[in-house]
Design a protein around this motif. Structure first.
Motif, PDB file in Angstrom:
ATOM      1  N   GLU A   1       0.822  -1.207   0.000  1.00  0.00           N
ATOM      2  CA  GLU A   1       0.000   0.000   0.000  1.00  0.00           C
ATOM      3  C   GLU A   1       0.861   1.264   0.000  1.00  0.00           C
ATOM      4  O   GLU A   1       0.507   2.267  -0.629  1.00  0.00           O
ATOM      5  CB  GLU A   1      -0.949  -0.019   1.193  1.00  0.00           C
ATOM      6  CG  GLU A   1      -1.995  -1.118   1.065  1.00  0.00           C
ATOM      7  CD  GLU A   1      -3.169  -0.909   1.997  1.00  0.00           C
ATOM      8  OE1 GLU A   1      -3.270   0.170   2.603  1.00  0.00           O
ATOM      9  OE2 GLU A   1      -3.995  -1.830   2.093  1.00  0.00           O
ATOM     10  N   LEU A   2       1.996   1.212   0.693  1.00  0.00           N
ATOM     11  CA  LEU A   2       2.874   2.379   0.691  1.00  0.00           C
ATOM     12  C   LEU A   2       3.504   2.580  -0.685  1.00  0.00           C
ATOM     13  O   LEU A   2       3.673   3.717  -1.143  1.00  0.00           O
ATOM     14  CB  LEU A   2       3.948   2.229   1.774  1.00  0.00           C
ATOM     15  CG  LEU A   2       3.448   2.350   3.218  1.00  0.00           C
ATOM     16  CD1 LEU A   2       4.579   2.100   4.207  1.00  0.00           C
ATOM     17  CD2 LEU A   2       2.826   3.717   3.475  1.00  0.00           C
ATOM     18  N   LEU A   3       3.844   1.469  -1.350  1.00  0.00           N
ATOM     19  CA  LEU A   3       4.383   1.580  -2.708  1.00  0.00           C
ATOM     20  C   LEU A   3       3.337   2.146  -3.668  1.00  0.00           C
ATOM     21  O   LEU A   3       3.641   2.988  -4.513  1.00  0.00           O
ATOM     22  CB  LEU A   3       4.870   0.210  -3.195  1.00  0.00           C
ATOM     23  CG  LEU A   3       6.158  -0.309  -2.548  1.00  0.00           C
ATOM     24  CD1 LEU A   3       6.433  -1.739  -2.987  1.00  0.00           C
ATOM     25  CD2 LEU A   3       7.336   0.593  -2.882  1.00  0.00           C
ATOM     26  N   GLU A   4       2.093   1.677  -3.513  1.00  0.00           N
ATOM     27  CA  GLU A   4       1.017   2.193  -4.353  1.00  0.00           C
ATOM     28  C   GLU A   4       0.803   3.684  -4.095  1.00  0.00           C
ATOM     29  O   GLU A   4       0.540   4.460  -5.012  1.00  0.00           O
ATOM     30  CB  GLU A   4      -0.274   1.413  -4.101  1.00  0.00           C
ATOM     31  CG  GLU A   4      -0.249  -0.014  -4.640  1.00  0.00           C
ATOM     32  CD  GLU A   4      -1.489  -0.805  -4.246  1.00  0.00           C
ATOM     33  OE1 GLU A   4      -2.314  -0.268  -3.460  1.00  0.00           O
ATOM     34  OE2 GLU A   4      -1.628  -1.955  -4.698  1.00  0.00           O
ATOM     35  N   LEU A   5       0.934   4.078  -2.847  1.00  0.00           N
ATOM     36  CA  LEU A   5       0.779   5.494  -2.486  1.00  0.00           C
ATOM     37  C   LEU A   5       1.881   6.334  -3.124  1.00  0.00           C
ATOM     38  O   LEU A   5       1.625   7.407  -3.678  1.00  0.00           O
ATOM     39  CB  LEU A   5       0.811   5.645  -0.964  1.00  0.00           C
ATOM     40  CG  LEU A   5       0.592   7.047  -0.401  1.00  0.00           C
ATOM     41  CD1 LEU A   5      -0.814   7.545  -0.723  1.00  0.00           C
ATOM     42  CD2 LEU A   5       0.813   7.060   1.097  1.00  0.00           C
ATOM     43  N   LEU A   6       3.117   5.823  -3.082  1.00  0.00           N
ATOM     44  CA  LEU A   6       4.226   6.531  -3.712  1.00  0.00           C
ATOM     45  C   LEU A   6       4.014   6.670  -5.208  1.00  0.00           C
ATOM     46  O   LEU A   6       4.292   7.721  -5.793  1.00  0.00           O
ATOM     47  CB  LEU A   6       5.540   5.795  -3.433  1.00  0.00           C
ATOM     48  CG  LEU A   6       6.163   6.008  -2.046  1.00  0.00           C
ATOM     49  CD1 LEU A   6       7.335   5.067  -1.850  1.00  0.00           C
ATOM     50  CD2 LEU A   6       6.611   7.457  -1.874  1.00  0.00           C
ATOM     51  N   GLN A   7       3.518   5.586  -5.836  1.00  0.00           N
ATOM     52  CA  GLN A   7       3.285   5.614  -7.273  1.00  0.00           C
ATOM     53  C   GLN A   7       2.210   6.634  -7.661  1.00  0.00           C
ATOM     54  O   GLN A   7       2.244   7.206  -8.740  1.00  0.00           O
ATOM     55  CB  GLN A   7       2.850   4.224  -7.767  1.00  0.00           C
ATOM     56  CG  GLN A   7       3.978   3.213  -7.831  1.00  0.00           C
ATOM     57  CD  GLN A   7       5.037   3.615  -8.831  1.00  0.00           C
ATOM     58  OE1 GLN A   7       6.102   4.069  -8.461  1.00  0.00           O
ATOM     59  NE2 GLN A   7       4.744   3.478 -10.113  1.00  0.00           N
ATOM     60  N   SER A   8       1.259   6.849  -6.764  1.00  0.00           N
ATOM     61  CA  SER A   8       0.157   7.769  -7.068  1.00  0.00           C
ATOM     62  C   SER A   8       0.522   9.230  -6.821  1.00  0.00           C
ATOM     63  O   SER A   8      -0.213  10.133  -7.208  1.00  0.00           O
ATOM     64  CB  SER A   8      -1.076   7.416  -6.225  1.00  0.00           C
ATOM     65  OG  SER A   8      -0.833   7.688  -4.847  1.00  0.00           O
ATOM     66  N   MET A   9       1.660   9.465  -6.161  1.00  0.00           N
ATOM     67  CA  MET A   9       2.068  10.843  -5.849  1.00  0.00           C
ATOM     68  C   MET A   9       2.645  11.520  -7.097  1.00  0.00           C
ATOM     69  O   MET A   9       3.263  10.863  -7.935  1.00  0.00           O
ATOM     70  CB  MET A   9       3.127  10.851  -4.728  1.00  0.00           C
ATOM     71  CG  MET A   9       2.598  10.450  -3.378  1.00  0.00           C
ATOM     72  SD  MET A   9       3.922  10.173  -2.174  1.00  0.00           S
ATOM     73  CE  MET A   9       4.691  11.791  -2.153  1.00  0.00           C
ATOM     74  N   PRO A  10       2.461  12.834  -7.228  1.00  0.00           N
ATOM     75  CA  PRO A  10       3.071  13.559  -8.356  1.00  0.00           C
ATOM     76  C   PRO A  10       4.595  13.429  -8.315  1.00  0.00           C
ATOM     77  O   PRO A  10       5.184  13.304  -7.239  1.00  0.00           O
ATOM     78  CB  PRO A  10       2.644  15.015  -8.091  1.00  0.00           C
ATOM     79  CG  PRO A  10       1.484  14.926  -7.170  1.00  0.00           C
ATOM     80  CD  PRO A  10       1.666  13.705  -6.351  1.00  0.00           C
ATOM     81  N   GLU A  11       5.215  13.452  -9.479  1.00  0.00           N
ATOM     82  CA  GLU A  11       6.662  13.273  -9.566  1.00  0.00           C
ATOM     83  C   GLU A  11       7.414  14.304  -8.718  1.00  0.00           C
ATOM     84  O   GLU A  11       8.397  13.987  -8.079  1.00  0.00           O
ATOM     85  CB  GLU A  11       7.111  13.370 -11.030  1.00  0.00           C
ATOM     86  CG  GLU A  11       6.738  12.160 -11.875  1.00  0.00           C
ATOM     87  CD  GLU A  11       7.440  10.892 -11.397  1.00  0.00           C
ATOM     88  OE1 GLU A  11       8.598  10.986 -10.934  1.00  0.00           O
ATOM     89  OE2 GLU A  11       6.817   9.831 -11.448  1.00  0.00           O
ATOM     90  N   THR A  12       6.941  15.541  -8.730  1.00  0.00           N
ATOM     91  CA  THR A  12       7.635  16.584  -7.970  1.00  0.00           C
ATOM     92  C   THR A  12       7.634  16.285  -6.488  1.00  0.00           C
ATOM     93  O   THR A  12       8.571  16.599  -5.780  1.00  0.00           O
ATOM     94  CB  THR A  12       6.987  17.960  -8.211  1.00  0.00           C
ATOM     95  OG1 THR A  12       5.573  17.845  -7.949  1.00  0.00           O
ATOM     96  CG2 THR A  12       7.196  18.404  -9.636  1.00  0.00           C
ATOM     97  N   ALA A  13       6.522  15.681  -6.018  1.00  0.00           N
ATOM     98  CA  ALA A  13       6.423  15.368  -4.592  1.00  0.00           C
ATOM     99  C   ALA A  13       7.348  14.232  -4.211  1.00  0.00           C
ATOM    100  O   ALA A  13       7.791  14.118  -3.086  1.00  0.00           O
ATOM    101  CB  ALA A  13       4.978  15.009  -4.225  1.00  0.00           C
ATOM    102  N   LYS A  14       7.647  13.337  -5.197  1.00  0.00           N
ATOM    103  CA  LYS A  14       8.490  12.180  -4.898  1.00  0.00           C
ATOM    104  C   LYS A  14       9.969  12.507  -4.963  1.00  0.00           C
ATOM    105  O   LYS A  14      10.802  11.796  -4.450  1.00  0.00           O
ATOM    106  CB  LYS A  14       8.180  11.043  -5.892  1.00  0.00           C
ATOM    107  CG  LYS A  14       6.851  10.351  -5.622  1.00  0.00           C
ATOM    108  CD  LYS A  14       6.683   9.126  -6.476  1.00  0.00           C
ATOM    109  CE  LYS A  14       6.297   9.470  -7.888  1.00  0.00           C
ATOM    110  NZ  LYS A  14       5.988   8.251  -8.696  1.00  0.00           N
ATOM    111  N   THR A  15      10.325  13.612  -5.627  1.00  0.00           N
ATOM    112  CA  THR A  15      11.739  13.939  -5.800  1.00  0.00           C
ATOM    113  C   THR A  15      12.277  14.673  -4.574  1.00  0.00           C
ATOM    114  O   THR A  15      11.716  15.693  -4.174  1.00  0.00           O
ATOM    115  CB  THR A  15      11.918  14.844  -7.034  1.00  0.00           C
ATOM    116  OG1 THR A  15      11.322  14.187  -8.169  1.00  0.00           O
ATOM    117  CG2 THR A  15      13.396  15.113  -7.290  1.00  0.00           C
ATOM    118  N   PRO A  16      13.363  14.149  -3.951  1.00  0.00           N
ATOM    119  CA  PRO A  16      13.917  14.839  -2.780  1.00  0.00           C
ATOM    120  C   PRO A  16      14.397  16.237  -3.140  1.00  0.00           C
ATOM    121  O   PRO A  16      14.874  16.480  -4.248  1.00  0.00           O
ATOM    122  CB  PRO A  16      15.097  13.949  -2.353  1.00  0.00           C
ATOM    123  CG  PRO A  16      14.869  12.635  -3.039  1.00  0.00           C
ATOM    124  CD  PRO A  16      14.110  12.929  -4.283  1.00  0.00           C
ATOM    125  N   ALA A  17      14.254  17.145  -2.184  1.00  0.00           N
ATOM    126  CA  ALA A  17      14.703  18.534  -2.418  1.00  0.00           C
ATOM    127  C   ALA A  17      16.222  18.581  -2.472  1.00  0.00           C
ATOM    128  O   ALA A  17      16.883  17.825  -1.800  1.00  0.00           O
ATOM    129  CB  ALA A  17      14.178  19.423  -1.306  1.00  0.00           C
TER     130      ALA A  17
END
Length: 345
Positions: free
Chosen positions: A329-345
């Motif tokens: 479920e956490l992997l599915e959540l990550l996949q559903s997040m926008p790319e910008t949100a997944k990229t570390p600052a």
């Protein structure tokens, strides 16, 4: 003046009672039942917070100040001078009022309360010790890196929880006839239910009040707690609930991470806990609720007996299943997040 004092115990329905007290503050006031705010201010006083919590923080500060009760005395004196609430029943609910009970700090607080009221009723709820220890571990113990087996063994060495000692201490402070001890068991509660039982001490018909009977103090799934016990560094201290809150917001409180697991506790462990407390429980029942059969409250549970090896296998299987579900479920959540949100600052 009359005082209804609800001093806890933690993990014994306190959150449910306190939520209901706050929710029904206006209706209780109509019945001359007063729920003070966190600073022990009354309705009608300047600064009164109508949606404020119960006064745990007020009493914590007294305890941390070495038991200086000056502020408590001042508040109670102002209550006595209040024309509006002269004939009222006052309700104080705070779990930390069992802290330091056997020492001068706790005793000093309760002596002040006792001397300012004409009539005091102490209502103290308890739950069987195997239930209590599991709930306490799910709330605090796993954050210290302890498995349930380790946590319960430590509790047994300390004879925790100390229900009998607490009940008897309140008897000495307020008079034995002023103390009601109720187990969280349907047979012992008026109407067979906690909130009906508590509010029947305050109003003639508790059904006129509004109760929210949803789970009030959410616990993580015990199998998940066992997993998290291996990651002690996740938590700042035993009161750190950030992870639980984030999981609840992200996955919802109906998720299996918040599921109660009836088969988590080994029946042999439960019997060992209850056998350890049996002598104390016999005195507790005989002194405080002799009308309730001992076995109904503290007797063995009817559990399906399994071979110990089979129980271990089933527990591991359930823990592995839970891990797989959470990871997926956490992997599915990550996949559903926008790319910008997944990229570390």
């Amino acid at each position: 003046m009359r005082l209804l004092l609800h001093p806890g115990h933690a993990k014994c329905g306190s959150t449910s009672i306190q939520r209901a007290i706050i929710r029904n503050r206006p209706g209780l006031a109509d019945n001359q039942v007063v729920v003070p705010d966190p600073h022990l201010r009354l309705p009608g006083e300047a600064g009164f917070h109508p949606r404020g919590e119960t006064p745990r923080e007020f009493f914590r500060q007294i305890m941390e100040n070495g038991g200086d009760t000056t502020s408590l005395r001042a508040r109670l004196e102002s209550w006595r001078e209040s024309l509006l609430w002269r004939d009222a029943t006052f309700v104080i609910s705070a779990e930390n009022l069992i802290n330091h009970l056997m020492g001068p700090i706790g005793e000093g607080i309760h002596r002040v309360l006792a001397e300012h009221f004409d009539d005091v009723e102490v209502v103290y709820y308890i739950r069987r010790q195997d239930d209590y220890l599991l709930s306490a571990w799910q709330q605090w113990g796993f954050k210290e890196g302890k498995t349930f087996a380790e946590y319960s063994q430590e509790a047994l060495r300390r004879a925790n929880p100390h229900y009998l000692a607490v009940g008897q201490a309140f008897g000495r402070l307020y008079g034995a006839a002023s103390v009601t001890v109720r187990p969280l068991q349907a047979e012992a509660l008026r109407g067979g239910e906690l909130l009906t039982d508590f509010f029947s001490h305050l109003v003639e018909d508790p059904s006129t009040l509004s109760f929210d009977r949803d789970r009030s103090n959410l616990s993580l799934n015990p199998f998940f707690c066992e997993i998290l016990a291996g990651y002690k560094g996740l938590f700042r201290d035993i009161h750190d609930d950030r992870l639980k809150q984030r999981l609840a917001r992200t996955l919802g409180v109906g998720h299996e991470l918040f599921q109660r697991e009836r088969d988590f506790m080994d029946p042999e462990m439960a019997r060992r806990i209850m056998a350890h407390h049996r002598e104390e429980n016999l005195h507790l029942q005989q002194q405080f609720f002799p009308h309730v059969p001992f076995e109904a409250v503290f007797g063995d549970r009817e559990e399906e007996e399994l071979d110990p090896g089979e129980r271990v296998r089933m527990s591991r299987q359930r823990a592995e299943q839970l891990q797989k579900h959470v990871i997926r479920e956490l992997l599915e959540l990550l996949q559903s997040m926008p790319e910008t949100a997944k990229t570390p600052a």
